[in-house]
Design a protein around this motif. Structure first.
Motif, short mmCIF file in Angstrom:
data_model
loop_
_atom_site.label_atom_id
_atom_site.label_comp_id
_atom_site.label_asym_id
_atom_site.label_seq_id
_atom_site.Cartn_x
_atom_site.Cartn_y
_atom_site.Cartn_z
N TRP A 76 0.83 -1.21 0.00
CA TRP A 76 0.00 0.00 0.00
C TRP A 76 0.87 1.25 0.00
O TRP A 76 0.61 2.20 -0.75
CB TRP A 76 -0.92 -0.04 1.22
N PRO A 83 -3.56 2.65 -5.46
CA PRO A 83 -3.53 1.38 -4.72
C PRO A 83 -4.51 0.32 -5.23
O PRO A 83 -5.35 -0.16 -4.48
CB PRO A 83 -3.86 1.82 -3.29
N PHE A 108 -8.09 -4.50 0.43
CA PHE A 108 -7.83 -3.31 -0.38
C PHE A 108 -9.08 -2.44 -0.53
O PHE A 108 -8.99 -1.21 -0.49
CB PHE A 108 -7.25 -3.69 -1.75
#
Length: 138
Positions: A76, A83, A108
């Motif tokens: 990250w 990302p 995520f």
């Protein structure tokens, strides 16, 4: 049914004895229940312990191992401008963390929702990549 028949149905040796036969029947039934329970436990104890293990795993939702979180956070940090891991990145992350691909995806998604605000330039670049530049310098 008349009164004599009711009296005959209601009176029996068991009732006259104060219900001792009922107690014996109940005790015998309890012993049979225990025996049945013991037989079932012997036969199915492996299945039961497997189910208990599965249920206990499901109760522990929400906490990923520290080492796995560290690996994901390292990725990250390196990719904080965009990302969104590729499929190859996700496979590599799953292998290195020991997590399922779905866990990687969910981590995520949650991380972006909670901690990422794309910059104005990132948003414009993304839209431009989809639709071409909005303004032209003609």
């Amino acid at each position: 049914m008349d009164y004599d028949e009711d009296e005959a149905v209601g009176s029996s040796d068991e009732e006259a004895s104060g219900g001792e036969a009922d107690v014996q029947d109940c005790t015998r039934a309890n012993e049979e229940d225990r025996e049945l329970k013991d037989r079932l436990l012997c036969k199915y104890s492996g299945y039961i312990s497997t189910l208990k293990h599965e249920f206990s795993k499901k109760k522990k939702k929400g906490k990923l191992p520290k080492e796995a979180k560290k690996i994901l956070l390292d990725w990250w940090t390196i990719h904080n401008k965009w990302p969104y891991p590729t499929e190859a990145d996700k496979v590599a992350l799953a292998e290195s963390t020991g997590l399922e691909p779905k866990q990687i995806n969910n981590w995520f998604i949650n991380q972006r929702k909670r901690h990422w605000k794309p910059s104005e330039n990132t948003q414009v670049a993304f839209v431009d990549s989809l639709y071409g530049p909005f303004f032209t310098n003609d």
